[in-house]
Enzyme design. Structure first.
Site, mmCIF file in Angstrom:
data_model
loop_
_atom_site.group_PDB
_atom_site.id
_atom_site.type_symbol
_atom_site.label_atom_id
_atom_site.label_comp_id
_atom_site.label_asym_id
_atom_site.label_seq_id
_atom_site.Cartn_x
_atom_site.Cartn_y
_atom_site.Cartn_z
ATOM 1 N N ASP A 1 0.811 -1.220 0.000
ATOM 2 C CA ASP A 1 0.000 0.000 0.000
ATOM 3 C C ASP A 1 0.839 1.263 0.000
ATOM 4 O OD1 ASP A 1 -2.652 -0.967 0.119
ATOM 5 O OD2 ASP A 1 -2.351 -1.524 2.213
HETATM 6 C C1 BGC Z 1 0.195 1.200 6.314
HETATM 7 C C2 BGC Z 1 -0.206 0.018 5.517
HETATM 8 C C3 BGC Z 1 -1.688 0.051 5.308
HETATM 9 C C4 BGC Z 1 -2.057 1.374 4.618
HETATM 10 C C5 BGC Z 1 -3.507 1.504 4.268
HETATM 11 C C6 BGC Z 1 -0.288 2.466 5.661
HETATM 12 O O1 BGC Z 1 -0.013 3.534 6.468
HETATM 13 O O2 BGC Z 1 1.576 1.233 6.488
HETATM 14 O O3 BGC Z 1 0.199 -1.183 6.131
HETATM 15 O O4 BGC Z 1 -2.109 -1.033 4.542
HETATM 16 O O5 BGC Z 1 -1.659 2.432 5.415
HETATM 17 O O6 BGC Z 1 -4.315 1.697 5.367
HETATM 18 C C1 NOJ Z 2 -1.879 -3.794 5.253
HETATM 19 C C2 NOJ Z 2 -3.006 -4.001 4.308
HETATM 20 O O1 NOJ Z 2 -4.115 -4.483 4.993
HETATM 21 C C3 NOJ Z 2 -2.651 -4.956 3.222
HETATM 22 O O2 NOJ Z 2 -3.685 -5.025 2.289
HETATM 23 C C4 NOJ Z 2 -1.374 -4.526 2.583
HETATM 24 O O3 NOJ Z 2 -1.086 -5.437 1.576
HETATM 25 C C5 NOJ Z 2 -0.253 -4.392 3.572
HETATM 26 N N1 NOJ Z 2 -0.663 -3.481 4.587
HETATM 27 C C6 NOJ Z 2 1.059 -3.943 2.959
HETATM 28 O O4 NOJ Z 2 1.051 -2.600 2.636
#
Ligand code: BGC
Ligand code: NOJ
Length: 813
Positions: free
Chosen positions: A487
């Site tokens: 993400d």
């Molecule tokens: C986090 C991710 C998460 C994303 C979306 C980011 O700040 O590091 O792990 O999936 O936000 O909520």
């Molecule tokens: C948390 C999210 O829930 C997941 O969808 C994503 O792949 C990981 N973070 C890595 O960014």
């Protein structure tokens, strides 16, 4: 050597983790509820409850990230003379003579003892009922008569957990309650558009109550010393606005040796529009009375608890291993499967790291979670797939998240995460292989939940694949969109504005050349699955079409996705390499190594082996494999959120446990059992339980999303426990690739990949209408099945053909 401090231990026989010190390094929580009504509960009884949706139907209030930590919960105050204490130690923190918290399968039992009184509370949500039961047993273990004053406490949340935390100009005037006998009803906003209320009941006469927080606690007091409790006098307050609560007051006399049960019920009720009221402003309590009547005695509660335990017996009987290694067996047979069920129910919405307000169900998250629970509850997996697919758009793109209450796509986050569509294949194939139910592919499923737009689920799978093919970049690799699985790799969001979202601000997507090798690998893996599925369905043209696309993707990865010692990670907006030896930092990333080795791209040219070796060399550390190496030490405007994190945390070189299993599966496919096992054991909670007690800090019975990586200030610290794709991937890895019991369309494929030290083991696997007892004799081999004997007869190949009934299987490697 100094003995390390321990906060608890596993009790495998009861399938519990037993916490023996309330001051754990972080609240160690559990989840209650299986279908509609859910609760989070910490080892000191903190947490909250909600109906279906942690944002829109929050029943009790919780204070996140507060001082003290873990603030808000279901608290029982016991006043014994001048001593006031709680069975779970908090909030009074009166030192206890004994404390124990047993977190089990969907229940928690907290026991405290003080001055000869034992208070034990069993918390659970009965099957198919919308309530949390709190069965409190008070026992006098002293030689004197005990006169106790018991106060219960719950604080109501005004339903919408988001506005509850911000809209005080309104909230302080809307709160409403009703009191009837031993039941306190919370009915805020019921007079207008809400058709639901909550209640807190006890199955005993009460000698007083409180419903107004300020009156009960006192404006300058705290949960640790509520005025009413400290003075031993309830105020019988009736809340009008401000902050409604529910507290019962009961005077309890206990003879020496005597014990008494009290059943407290926190319930939730919905009424039809025309049956909302009994009289003007008087809520219709019929359903509440009925629910209370179902659980108003110890016997009824014990029966409901036995039913819950029986459910878990059945669920955990579907896949059971005996290796003789307790640490492995307890994770496989109990805790990993349990965590998978929790991620199924909650996706990424409600934990002690997720507020329950920000995120609903993730498209990619929930598809991945599916491989963790499909063997346990196939019908609910089926429904989940349909719900997810219904949030897709006609071009194959999809909402990144949806709200569980409405099942509608979440507009705040929208779509454009270009890995999302592929995950629908991943989830659906897992479902069909488990169940043999191809009929799901004929289900009519809408786009964006719009009635009239329905096409078959198979069509949804097809457009999912097409979405990748239709969005290729200059190297014929998949365009990344807002992000892929990571993400935080936001290659189209160029931002110097701290108020902008990295995920949804796509200020430069026009003309982007940003491509993802992670999606390339994912496409090849799911594309092969899709081709096999098409062949199975007799759709040979479609199979051939997609095979061509898969071959083209493999060729593109070999041509432009290989850096010499590992797979590249991506191309940025301008077409420059990311995750290459040419870069100053973050020369190698884990995601593309995982997916391209799982896809076995270039195995014949040694690419897979080199990639796996590079993971060991550059990513592996004491606590697992980091996401990238070296960590970013400065913010890179063109990369987005990833480089916003300090070194070693989260997506910037944290050990993002979720993606370690991808490499482990790559190792298994390559037949490198020793390496697979050593990576696996590093992030297996029971194997590193000691570290959890001190360094990791979070619950030692489940995986957490992230452990701080080798570049972090404090390597080894764990964060974001419970709600992580790690659960399903750990399960998929160990059950199918290490232990090697893999459901397939026509039977069970047996293909273990083990460390050479592995000894004989047996798996009991229920599969559709069959029951297999499979014993594997590894003979020091890491990989390769030599012979399979099914019910005394040799089998050709590695698939045991499915047939209903009981079967015994002997496998020699
Ligand atoms: C986090 C991710 C998460 C994303 C979306 C980011 O700040 O590091 O792990 O999936 O936000 O909520
Ligand atoms: C948390 C999210 O829930 C997941 O969808 C994503 O792949 C990981 N973070 C890595 O960014």
């Amino acid at each position: 050597m100094e003995q390390q401090k321990r906060y608890g231990h596993f009790d495998d026989q009861h399938r519990e983790y037993v916490i023996t010190d309330p001051q754990t390094p972080w609240p160690w929580i559990n989840y209650l509820g299986n279908e509609d009504f859910f609760s989070l509960i910490s080892n000191t009884a903190g947490g909250y409850s909600f109906y279906k949706d942690a944002k829109f139907r929050r029943i009790t209030r919780y204070r996140y990230n507060n001082v003290p930590m873990d603030n808000g919960g279901r608290y029982f105050y016991i006043k014994d003379g001048d001593t006031v204490w709680n069975p779970g130690w908090k909030p009074c923190k009166t030192p206890l003579d004994f404390y124990e918290c047993r977190h089990g399968m969907s229940y928690t039992r907290i026991t405290g003892k003080k001055n000869g009184v034992e208070a034990s509370v069993l918390f659970f949500v009965p099957l198919k009922k919308w309530c949390e039961v709190q069965k409190l047993t008070l026992k006098n273990e002293s030689k004197e008569v005990k006169q106790l004053k018991l106060f219960s406490f719950e604080e109501w949340c005004l339903w919408n957990a988001a506005t509850d935390m911000e809209n005080f100009q309104r909230n302080f005037s809307t709160g409403e309650v009703e009191i009837e006998g031993s039941t306190i009803y919370h009915k805020t906003e019921y007079r207008e558009r809400r058709n639901h209320y909550a209640f807190y009941h006890v199955n005993a006469p009460i000698q007083g109550f409180d419903t107004d927080r300020e009156t009960f606690v006192g404006l300058y007091n705290e949960f640790a010393d509520p005025q009413a409790v400290m003075e031993g006098k309830p105020r019988n307050s009736h809340a009008h606005g401000w902050s409604p609560i529910a507290s019962h007051y009961i005077e309890v006399t206990l003879q020496p040796g005597e014990s008494k049960d009290f059943v407290f019920l926190l319930g939730y009720i919905e009424n039809e529009q025309d049956e909302k009221f009994e009289a003007l402003q008087v809520i219709n309590k019929k359903k509440a009375h009925a629910l209370i009547a179902e659980l108003d005695t110890t016997e009824k509660v014990d029966k409901a608890f036995a039913e819950l335990c029986a459910l878990w017996d059945n669920l955990l009987n579907i896949y059971k291993v005996r290796t003789g290694n307790d640490k492995l067996d307890r994770m496989v047979n109990i805790w990993n499967q349990y965590q998978c069920m929790v991620t199924f129910n909650f996706s990424r919405s409600a934990s002690f790291f997720e507020s329950g307000v920000g995120r609903g169900m993730g498209f990619r998250d929930s598809n991945q979670d599916l491989v963790g629970f499909v063997h346990q509850i196939p019908p609910r997996a089926r429904q989940r797939i349909i719900d997810i697919a219904s949030t897709q758009f006609p071009d194959g793109g999809c909402y990144h998240q949806y709200q569980p209450l409405t099942k509608r796509g979440n507009n705040d986050i929208g779509g454009g995460f270009n890995d999302d569509p592929c995950w629908l294949i991943f989830g659906t194939v897992a479902y069909i292989k488990e169940t043999g139910d191809f009929s799901i592919l004929d289900e009519m499923v809408p786009f964006d939940n719009q009635p009239g737009t329905e096409v078959t689920l198979f069509e949804h799978l097809k457009i999912s694949m097409n979405h990748v093919i239709n969005n290729l970049g200059p190297h014929l690799l998949p365009l990344i969109g807002r992000a892929d699985w990571n993400d935080c790799l936001n290659l189209n969001c160029f931002s110097w504005d701290p108020n902008e979202s990295f995920q949804t601000t796509e200020n430069v997507s026009e003309g982007t050349k940003a491509e993802s090798l992670m999606i390339a690998g994912l496409f090849v893996v799911t594309g092969k699955d899709y081709v096999a599925l098409c062949k199975k369905l007799g759709k040979t043209d479609e199979a051939a079409r997609m095979q061509k696309a898969v071959d083209a993707m493999i060729a593109a990865v070999k041509k432009d996705g290989w850096d010499g010692e590992w797979y590249l990670r991506a191309y940025d907006f301008y077409g420059r390499k990311i995750g290459s030896n040419e870069n100053d930092e973050a020369k190698i990333f884990i995601e593309s190594q995982g997916w391209c080795t799982m896809a076995e791209i270039g195995a014949e040219d040694g690419m897979v082996a080199k990639s796996l070796d590079s993971c060991k060399k550059y990513l592996e550390c004491e606590h697992g494999m980091v996401l990238n190496n070296p960590a970013f030490s400065k913010y890179i405007y063109e990369y987005g959120e990833i480089s916003s994190y300090p070194e070693g945390y989260k997506e910037n070189a944290g050990i993002f446990c979720h993606n370690n299993p991808w490499v482990i599966i790559g190792e298994c496919l390559a037949g490198r059992g020793n390496d697979a096992w050593s990576h696996y054991a590093k992030i297996l909670p029971s194997y590193v339980e000691e570290k959890y007690q001190t360094l990791h800090k979070v619950e030692p019975y489940v995986n957490c999303q992230m452990v701080a990586g080798k570049d972090a200030f404090k390597p080894g610290e764990g964060k974001n426990s419970w709600l992580t794709g790690t659960a399903a991937w750990m399960w998929y890895t160990v059950s199918e690739f290490i232990l090697g019991i893999k459901p397939d369309y026509d039977g069970i494929r047996i293909d273990p990949c083990l460390p050479e030290t592995a000894t004989d083991y047996t798996v009991n696997r229920k599969f559709r209408e069959a029951d297999y007892e499979i014993t594997i004799h590894p003979n020091g081999q890491q990989k390769g099945v030599k012979s399979i004997v099914l019910d005394g007869k040799p089998v050709d190949g590695t698939v045991i053909p499915y047939a209903p009934g009981k079967h015994v299987v002997e496998v020699t490697m």
